[in-house]
Scaffold this motif. Structure first.
Motif, PDB file in Angstrom:
ATOM      1  N   TRP A 269      48.190  38.955  50.641  1.00 57.36           N
ATOM      2  CA  TRP A 269      48.669  37.449  49.854  1.00 57.36           C
ATOM      3  C   TRP A 269      49.491  37.718  48.812  1.00 57.36           C
ATOM      4  CZ3 TRP A 269      48.797  32.380  51.783  1.00 57.36           C
ATOM      5  CH2 TRP A 269      49.190  31.530  50.597  1.00 57.36           C
ATOM      6  N   THR A 270      48.775  38.678  47.930  1.00 55.47           N
ATOM      7  CA  THR A 270      49.502  39.144  46.597  1.00 55.47           C
ATOM      8  C   THR A 270      50.976  39.537  46.856  1.00 55.47           C
ATOM      9  OG1 THR A 270      47.502  39.461  45.726  1.00 55.47           O
ATOM     10  CG2 THR A 270      49.221  40.632  44.814  1.00 55.47           C
ATOM     11  N   ARG A 271      50.902  40.467  47.964  1.00 58.42           N
ATOM     12  CA  ARG A 271      52.282  41.127  48.076  1.00 58.42           C
ATOM     13  C   ARG A 271      53.210  40.051  48.721  1.00 58.42           C
ATOM     14  NH1 ARG A 271      48.800  45.275  50.446  1.00 58.42           N
ATOM     15  NH2 ARG A 271      49.008  47.095  49.109  1.00 58.42           N
ATOM     16  N   LEU A 272      52.776  39.267  49.287  1.00 57.43           N
ATOM     17  CA  LEU A 272      53.726  38.026  49.843  1.00 57.43           C
ATOM     18  C   LEU A 272      54.212  37.204  48.703  1.00 57.43           C
ATOM     19  CD1 LEU A 272      52.258  37.543  53.362  1.00 57.43           C
ATOM     20  CD2 LEU A 272      54.247  38.632  52.920  1.00 57.43           C
ATOM     21  N   THR A 273      53.249  36.728  47.914  1.00 52.94           N
ATOM     22  CA  THR A 273      53.586  35.384  47.293  1.00 52.94           C
ATOM     23  C   THR A 273      53.693  35.723  45.905  1.00 52.94           C
ATOM     24  OG1 THR A 273      51.004  35.108  47.070  1.00 52.94           O
ATOM     25  CG2 THR A 273      52.115  34.139  48.795  1.00 52.94           C
ATOM     26  N   LEU A 274      53.059  36.648  45.140  1.00 57.23           N
ATOM     27  CA  LEU A 274      52.959  36.855  43.591  1.00 57.23           C
ATOM     28  C   LEU A 274      54.268  37.584  42.955  1.00 57.23           C
ATOM     29  CD1 LEU A 274      51.244  35.831  41.136  1.00 57.23           C
ATOM     30  CD2 LEU A 274      50.341  38.095  41.102  1.00 57.23           C
ATOM     31  N   HIS A 275      54.992  36.739  41.935  1.00 56.53           N
ATOM     32  CA  HIS A 275      56.019  37.585  41.485  1.00 56.53           C
ATOM     33  C   HIS A 275      55.679  37.660  39.926  1.00 56.53           C
ATOM     34  CE1 HIS A 275      58.313  36.649  45.114  1.00 56.53           C
ATOM     35  NE2 HIS A 275      57.809  35.468  44.985  1.00 56.53           N
TER      36      HIS A 275
ATOM     37  N   LYS B 158      41.376  29.853  38.042  1.00 56.86           N
ATOM     38  CA  LYS B 158      40.683  29.490  39.454  1.00 56.86           C
ATOM     39  C   LYS B 158      40.979  30.917  40.207  1.00 56.86           C
ATOM     40  CE  LYS B 158      44.522  27.401  42.089  1.00 56.86           C
ATOM     41  NZ  LYS B 158      45.532  27.355  40.746  1.00 56.86           N
ATOM     42  N   ASP B 159      41.486  32.037  40.105  1.00 55.36           N
ATOM     43  CA  ASP B 159      41.368  33.003  40.973  1.00 55.36           C
ATOM     44  C   ASP B 159      41.749  34.095  40.190  1.00 55.36           C
ATOM     45  OD1 ASP B 159      44.077  32.577  40.577  1.00 55.36           O
ATOM     46  OD2 ASP B 159      44.399  31.954  42.656  1.00 55.36           O
ATOM     47  N   THR B 160      41.893  35.488  40.723  1.00 59.30           N
ATOM     48  CA  THR B 160      42.264  36.627  39.977  1.00 59.30           C
ATOM     49  C   THR B 160      43.691  36.490  39.521  1.00 59.30           C
ATOM     50  OG1 THR B 160      40.935  37.736  41.503  1.00 59.30           O
ATOM     51  CG2 THR B 160      42.187  39.146  39.938  1.00 59.30           C
ATOM     52  N   ALA B 161      44.591  36.103  40.228  1.00 60.37           N
ATOM     53  CA  ALA B 161      45.982  36.146  39.734  1.00 60.37           C
ATOM     54  C   ALA B 161      46.132  35.261  38.304  1.00 60.37           C
ATOM     55  CB  ALA B 161      46.942  35.155  40.796  1.00 60.37           C
ATOM     56  N   GLU B 162      45.412  33.988  38.140  1.00 61.03           N
ATOM     57  CA  GLU B 162      45.401  33.459  37.085  1.00 61.03           C
ATOM     58  C   GLU B 162      44.722  34.187  36.089  1.00 61.03           C
ATOM     59  OE1 GLU B 162      44.506  29.261  37.461  1.00 61.03           O
ATOM     60  OE2 GLU B 162      46.252  28.933  38.765  1.00 61.03           O
ATOM     61  N   GLU B 163      43.568  34.668  36.292  1.00 60.78           N
ATOM     62  CA  GLU B 163      42.844  35.352  35.188  1.00 60.78           C
ATOM     63  C   GLU B 163      43.825  36.546  34.697  1.00 60.78           C
ATOM     64  OE1 GLU B 163      38.320  35.651  36.273  1.00 60.78           O
ATOM     65  OE2 GLU B 163      39.557  36.288  37.972  1.00 60.78           O
ATOM     66  N   THR B 164      44.374  37.298  35.379  1.00 59.32           N
ATOM     67  CA  THR B 164      45.132  38.350  34.970  1.00 59.32           C
ATOM     68  C   THR B 164      46.420  37.888  34.028  1.00 59.32           C
ATOM     69  OG1 THR B 164      46.478  38.664  37.125  1.00 59.32           O
ATOM     70  CG2 THR B 164      44.648  39.974  36.650  1.00 59.32           C
ATOM     71  N   LEU B 165      46.968  36.721  34.625  1.00 57.45           N
ATOM     72  CA  LEU B 165      48.022  36.028  33.720  1.00 57.45           C
ATOM     73  C   LEU B 165      47.632  35.686  32.263  1.00 57.45           C
ATOM     74  CD1 LEU B 165      49.575  33.910  36.678  1.00 57.45           C
ATOM     75  CD2 LEU B 165      51.080  35.644  35.372  1.00 57.45           C
ATOM     76  N   ALA B 166      46.513  35.011  32.356  1.00 58.58           N
ATOM     77  CA  ALA B 166      45.854  34.730  31.060  1.00 58.58           C
ATOM     78  C   ALA B 166      45.472  35.879  30.153  1.00 58.58           C
ATOM     79  CB  ALA B 166      44.517  33.714  31.206  1.00 58.58           C
ATOM     80  N   LEU B 167      45.222  36.947  30.739  1.00 55.22           N
ATOM     81  CA  LEU B 167      44.773  38.086  30.042  1.00 55.22           C
ATOM     82  C   LEU B 167      46.045  38.710  29.476  1.00 55.22           C
ATOM     83  CD1 LEU B 167      42.006  39.599  32.225  1.00 55.22           C
ATOM     84  CD2 LEU B 167      41.681  38.852  29.927  1.00 55.22           C
ATOM     85  N   ALA B 168      47.244  38.644  30.223  1.00 54.33           N
ATOM     86  CA  ALA B 168      48.519  39.412  29.746  1.00 54.33           C
ATOM     87  C   ALA B 168      49.138  38.593  28.667  1.00 54.33           C
ATOM     88  CB  ALA B 168      49.474  39.319  31.059  1.00 54.33           C
ATOM     89  N   ALA B 169      48.996  37.327  28.647  1.00 57.52           N
ATOM     90  CA  ALA B 169      49.483  36.267  27.615  1.00 57.52           C
ATOM     91  C   ALA B 169      48.781  36.617  26.598  1.00 57.52           C
ATOM     92  CB  ALA B 169      49.210  34.905  28.199  1.00 57.52           C
TER      93      ALA B 169
ATOM     94  N   ALA C 243      42.942  43.796  41.854  1.00 56.80           N
ATOM     95  CA  ALA C 243      42.794  43.101  40.321  1.00 56.80           C
ATOM     96  C   ALA C 243      44.003  44.208  39.682  1.00 56.80           C
ATOM     97  CB  ALA C 243      41.550  43.296  39.650  1.00 56.80           C
ATOM     98  N   MET C 244      44.228  45.455  39.855  1.00 56.83           N
ATOM     99  CA  MET C 244      45.095  46.178  39.116  1.00 56.83           C
ATOM    100  C   MET C 244      46.577  45.899  39.499  1.00 56.83           C
ATOM    101  SD  MET C 244      43.583  47.912  36.787  1.00 56.83           S
ATOM    102  CE  MET C 244      44.507  49.291  36.346  1.00 56.83           C
ATOM    103  N   MET C 245      46.816  45.784  40.994  1.00 60.60           N
ATOM    104  CA  MET C 245      47.936  45.424  41.561  1.00 60.60           C
ATOM    105  C   MET C 245      48.426  43.924  40.664  1.00 60.60           C
ATOM    106  SD  MET C 245      48.936  44.071  45.344  1.00 60.60           S
ATOM    107  CE  MET C 245      47.927  45.458  45.971  1.00 60.60           C
ATOM    108  N   LEU C 246      47.538  42.906  40.715  1.00 63.05           N
ATOM    109  CA  LEU C 246      47.934  41.913  39.891  1.00 63.05           C
ATOM    110  C   LEU C 246      48.330  42.309  38.520  1.00 63.05           C
ATOM    111  CD1 LEU C 246      45.050  39.587  41.422  1.00 63.05           C
ATOM    112  CD2 LEU C 246      47.889  39.081  41.699  1.00 63.05           C
ATOM    113  N   CYS C 247      47.467  42.813  37.374  1.00 65.86           N
ATOM    114  CA  CYS C 247      47.751  43.367  36.250  1.00 65.86           C
ATOM    115  C   CYS C 247      49.054  43.842  36.373  1.00 65.86           C
ATOM    116  CB  CYS C 247      46.465  44.241  35.787  1.00 65.86           C
ATOM    117  SG  CYS C 247      44.930  43.413  35.467  1.00 65.86           S
ATOM    118  N   SER C 248      49.541  44.864  37.134  1.00 65.90           N
ATOM    119  CA  SER C 248      50.805  45.570  37.061  1.00 65.90           C
ATOM    120  C   SER C 248      51.753  44.625  37.169  1.00 65.90           C
ATOM    121  CB  SER C 248      50.659  46.523  38.164  1.00 65.90           C
ATOM    122  OG  SER C 248      52.163  47.291  38.305  1.00 65.90           O
ATOM    123  N   LYS C 249      51.632  43.489  38.119  1.00 66.02           N
ATOM    124  CA  LYS C 249      52.839  42.759  38.236  1.00 66.02           C
ATOM    125  C   LYS C 249      52.897  41.702  37.037  1.00 66.02           C
ATOM    126  CE  LYS C 249      52.723  42.122  43.219  1.00 66.02           C
ATOM    127  NZ  LYS C 249      53.816  42.315  43.505  1.00 66.02           N
ATOM    128  N   VAL C 250      51.964  41.538  36.133  1.00 64.00           N
ATOM    129  CA  VAL C 250      52.307  40.870  35.011  1.00 64.00           C
ATOM    130  C   VAL C 250      52.484  41.807  33.489  1.00 64.00           C
ATOM    131  CG1 VAL C 250      51.139  38.663  35.825  1.00 64.00           C
ATOM    132  CG2 VAL C 250      49.619  40.541  34.767  1.00 64.00           C
TER     133      VAL C 250
END
Length: 275
Positions: A249-255, A169-180, A199-206
């Motif tokens: 939001w990404t910096r505050l919530t995503l791990h 439903k959002d970029t965070a879940e897209e990057t998680l699925a791509l990483a998996a 998007a690249m920030m979220l990719c780096s986190k996963v």
């Protein structure tokens, strides 16, 4: 747990929408009217009116909007063909609305059409690669990923070269699925230039390291001497505000290592899906 995640997602969307330039201007004007109704606070109402007017002007004036959004869009250069061909070209989702009476180019948002088109261009620059489309249904009969597939097939991409990631439903879940599924592949990531830094920030986190391929640039050279504020420029400022809030939001919530909040389907597209 899933209900909590859904509520947090809705809260994020609500607060994000509320903090956009136009809603902020309207809130300031409503507050100004309330202040103007009382003699003691009329001076404060005047100040709020001036603030709302100044904010609306700044957000809809092209030279100011371009100076805001250009740094976001210039953080990553446009795609260049590499010596090693890409295995996959992943196109991140946007918005869509299914319709039986409109062509597929109108069922995807203008931003989505540009992203899909750029994805197809890069796919053709990398023989043997496959296209990946991602996106959820969001109350529609077909997912964004499926609608992107339909557009790609109509533009000559073979169905067997298309993979779908649905249920994200959002970029965070897209990057998680791509990483998996594609962490060890040579992956190109296509999204809007203003969205690419987040998007690249979220990719780096996963743990994903794709090749960025920004598109849909909004900052354009201003050549007219006589300029007036416009709704089109206001939309550019809204993109900028959306991305800045999204980065916060990404910096505050995503791990790192976080899992998708609901089931994700990664599957090849097939010709027998509905058009």
């Amino acid at each position: 747990m899933q209900n909590i995640d859904s509520y947090l997602f809705m809260l994020k969307k609500f607060l994000g929408s509320l903090m956009m330039p136009l809603p902020l201007v309207l809130l300031l004007l409503v507050w100004a009217v309330l202040m103007l109704l009382r003699k003691k606070t009329r001076w404060l109402g005047g100040i709020f009116t001036l603030l709302a007017t100044a904010l609306l002007f700044a957000a809809s004036y092209a030279p100011i909007a371009n100076r805001l959004i250009a740094p976001l869009e210039q953080e990553y250069p446009g795609y260049q063909v590499a010596a090693e061909p890409a295995d996959y070209v992943a196109v991140l989702g946007h918005a869509h609305a299914s319709s039986e009476i409109q062509p597929i180019t109108s069922q995807l948002s203008p931003t989505g059409v540009v992203r899909v088109t750029e994805g197809i261009r890069i796919y053709r620059l990398n023989p043997g690669s496959k296209l990946i489309f991602s996106g959820d249904k969001f109350e529609e009969p077909f997912s964004y990923a499926e609608k992107s597939r339909q557009l790609a097939i109509s533009l000559g991409v073979p169905a067997e070269d298309i993979l779908l990631i649905e249920g994200v439903k959002d970029t965070a879940e897209e990057t998680l699925a791509l990483a998996a599924a594609y962490a060890n592949s040579n992956l190109v990531l296509v999204t809007s230039a203003s969205h690419m830094p987040r998007a690249m920030m979220l990719c780096s986190k996963v743990g994903l390291q794709p090749i960025p391929a920004p598109t849909n640039y909004l900052a354009k050279p201003v050549r007219k001497k006589l300029l007036f504020p416009s709704a089109r420029t206001l939309a550019k400022t809204q993109y900028w505000a959306h991305e800045k809030l999204g980065q916060l939001w990404t910096r505050l919530t995503l791990h790192a290592g976080e899992k998708p909040t609901r089931a994700v389907s990664v599957q090849p597209a097939s010709e027998d899906k509905a058009h």
